[in-house]
Design a protein around this motif. Sequence first.
Motif, PDB file in Angstrom:
ATOM      1  N   ILE A 222       9.929  -2.299   8.804  1.00  0.00           N
ATOM      2  CA  ILE A 222       8.853  -1.829   7.913  1.00  0.00           C
ATOM      3  C   ILE A 222       8.408  -3.038   7.101  1.00  0.00           C
ATOM      4  O   ILE A 222       9.207  -3.633   6.386  1.00  0.00           O
ATOM      5  N   ASN A 223       7.138  -3.416   7.205  1.00  0.00           N
ATOM      6  CA  ASN A 223       6.712  -4.594   6.442  1.00  0.00           C
ATOM      7  C   ASN A 223       6.154  -4.179   5.086  1.00  0.00           C
ATOM      8  O   ASN A 223       5.972  -2.998   4.801  1.00  0.00           O
ATOM      9  N   TRP A 225       3.291  -4.374   3.875  1.00  0.00           N
ATOM     10  CA  TRP A 225       1.999  -3.679   3.923  1.00  0.00           C
ATOM     11  C   TRP A 225       2.217  -2.164   4.023  1.00  0.00           C
ATOM     12  O   TRP A 225       1.634  -1.378   3.322  1.00  0.00           O
ATOM     13  N   GLU A 226       3.139  -1.770   4.922  1.00  0.00           N
ATOM     14  CA  GLU A 226       3.413  -0.329   5.083  1.00  0.00           C
ATOM     15  C   GLU A 226       3.968   0.257   3.808  1.00  0.00           C
ATOM     16  O   GLU A 226       3.680   1.375   3.445  1.00  0.00           O
ATOM     17  N   ARG A 227       4.824  -0.526   3.149  1.00  0.00           N
ATOM     18  CA  ARG A 227       5.425   0.010   1.932  1.00  0.00           C
ATOM     19  C   ARG A 227       4.375   0.178   0.845  1.00  0.00           C
ATOM     20  O   ARG A 227       4.392   1.145   0.110  1.00  0.00           O
ATOM     21  N   SER A 228       3.429  -0.792   0.783  1.00  0.00           N
ATOM     22  CA  SER A 228       2.433  -0.680  -0.282  1.00  0.00           C
ATOM     23  C   SER A 228       1.447   0.457   0.002  1.00  0.00           C
ATOM     24  O   SER A 228       0.943   1.079  -0.911  1.00  0.00           O
ATOM     25  N   THR A 229       1.216   0.766   1.283  1.00  0.00           N
ATOM     26  CA  THR A 229       0.361   1.933   1.561  1.00  0.00           C
ATOM     27  C   THR A 229       1.087   3.193   1.124  1.00  0.00           C
ATOM     28  O   THR A 229       0.482   4.140   0.654  1.00  0.00           O
ATOM     29  N   GLY A 230       2.422   3.161   1.287  1.00  0.00           N
ATOM     30  CA  GLY A 230       3.215   4.290   0.776  1.00  0.00           C
ATOM     31  C   GLY A 230       3.053   4.389  -0.725  1.00  0.00           C
ATOM     32  O   GLY A 230       2.877   5.469  -1.288  1.00  0.00           O
TER      33      GLY A 230
END
Length: 742
Positions: A222-223, A225-230
């Motif tokens: 999980i990069n 970017w994915e975490r920040s979209t979360g």
Amino acid sequence: MAVRSTVSRFPIDSDAQEASGLPWGVTVTPFSAKDENGIEPVYGSNGHLLPRCENCYAYFNTYGQLDQWAWNCSLCGTLNGLSSDSIARYSNPHSIPEMSSSFIDLELPLEEEMTQANPVYVAAIDLSSSEEFLELTKSALQAALEALSPGSLFGLVTFSHKIGLYDVQGPVPVVKNVFIPPDVESSLSLELEHVMPLLQFLAPVETCKDRIAAAIETLRPINSWERSTGAAQGLDSVLMGGRGFGTAMEALFNYLGSEFGNTFALARVFAFLSGPPDYGRGQLDTSRYGEQYASKRVDADRALLPEQTPFYKDIATIAVQSGVCVDVFAVTNEYTDLASLKFLSIESGGSLFLYSSTDDSTLPQDMFRMLNRPYAFNCVLRLRTSTEFKPGNSFGHFFPDPQYENLQHIICCDSYATYAYDFDFADNTGFSRHSGEQPVVQIAFQYTVIVPPEGMSNSQMSSSSRGKHTLQRRLRIRTMQFGTALNINEIYDSVDHEVVLSLLVHKVIIASLADGVREGRALLHDWLVILTAQYNDAFNLVQYKNGNKSMSSQIDVSFSQCPQLQALPRLVFALLRNPLLRFHEEGVHPDYRIYLQCLFSVLDPGSLHCGIYPALMSYSTPDKEAYPRHSLSRAALITSGSPIFFLDAYTTLIVFYSSTVDPSVPFPPPQDCLLRKKINKVKQERSITPKLMFIRAGQDDATAFENYLIEEQDVDGNGFASAMGFVSFLEDISQSVAEYMK
């Protein structure tokens, strides 16, 4: 079922036991295919017809007397009547296992409705991780797929700040995600069964193997970017962490539980973890491991051993109720708090593995090895004794029955798993010196195994039959008679030092978990002092002067009169130098200590001996063994005159070429030589894959090898002074014995 006792001749009464200074008990490896002498059980059927004593419930065995209509129980002496069926059976004794052997293994009729089941395996993978971690995990899972038997079902699940369930039964792998709430209290908004039906998630290996392998290859970390979209969706703390291991495990156990007793009888979950759970339920505070202990004056050896939350103990109970056994593979060098996580594996019958780096990790080999060896599940272990004595404490990874005493449940048990018991006298009477009746121990082990469909190869299996495996319930019984010792010399002559070490290690682990490492060390030191004093007293080695015991007399700390005890001071010294009991300040990582506690708690006595005091042997050439056993000292290396050494420390194997090796001798040793055969044999017989190292003196860094030469090291770890080490340890014991005997 291998059974070994601390003494083969039991003390006659509690006074004799106390005077010996030795622990009294046995180790049991219930699912090993042979006994400790290499003899197999006699197999048979109709275990439910085996007569049992109406007084103590012991099973009929070869040590009891059999008359035409009745039999005498060898444990409690009760005369039991035989049913007419048994009388008919025993009239032709030659074909009856329990008449011909005291070690039998009988099939039982299955009471449950379930006689067929699929083996179920689920891999749960941490995506809050690095590329290297995932590459290692992928190769481990590819190894696992090769080892799974036809008819197995396999599920793939990932976790981070969300849980991903994979459906690999269609033409393209599909993953469905559900977000994990970040706080400690909230459970998932949706049950996993509603995200994907369980039987869609569990794929038959023989028809979906290639698609499972393809799905595994798609895994990515999980990069950010994915975490920040979360985070953009209102999950503010996603950026902080995102390893929602606790929530994922709890949801997975409940998910699998719906098919327990229907599709499967045991599901094995392999949890791959790259660091501490820091998100959702069961998140752990890793700041307790850090600099603050230096300033807070907290004993780090004591503070970091207990769990910080009961969460993982609680969900281990859910796992057990759902028929799930969990193996945890932690690949990390950061503090992960295995003290809290360990309950997930040890209470569900699984194993805990720790790898400090991805570079030289043996994870794929361990995975393949674990899946290739036989295992029993849903096991019950019961030890009974004759009336004069009784089991005291029991040790090992099982849980006691809430209702019946001395009855242990084991969720999953392989052929290596070992348990221990110590004994107490029932009263002050002890064993009779004259009656001729001998102490008897009977161990009963009831278990289930999965038997694959006979004679069916992968290609013959239709997907409709899904190759259901057959369940078989069995009862293995071992009845043993022991002698009694008429005096202390007979006790000392019958000692098995490896079993004594096993019981000591169990007791020391329990003491250090309760009261800290210092307390565990003190317990061990005091035990050796008392044993040495009792031995010197028994052999009258301390002379009296003017009515006082003279301290000028030489106390015998090396047990020169008793060969069976001579290994014990070295073993105690080595145990005090082991990371299990070394201090936090010496750089012993608390997770590594917990890993060793879990590993050492299940090893058989011979393997444990190897782990505590490694075996060091020498070779004059790679094809010629020189000497089978050296003490772990630099002096032993120099005086041996041999150029090549092989050290076996159970988890690590080291081949060391000293500076005196002839330059023409090939390095590393060639594949077809005697030394390589020895290495391969050792590796094959291990429960884990040992790490193999080759070191040349003068060319490679020899620290790894030299660290095992403990006899010149000070027992408290304060540097390597020449006068310190094992010799000064014995002097210290001698002084303590003198004080004690005053």
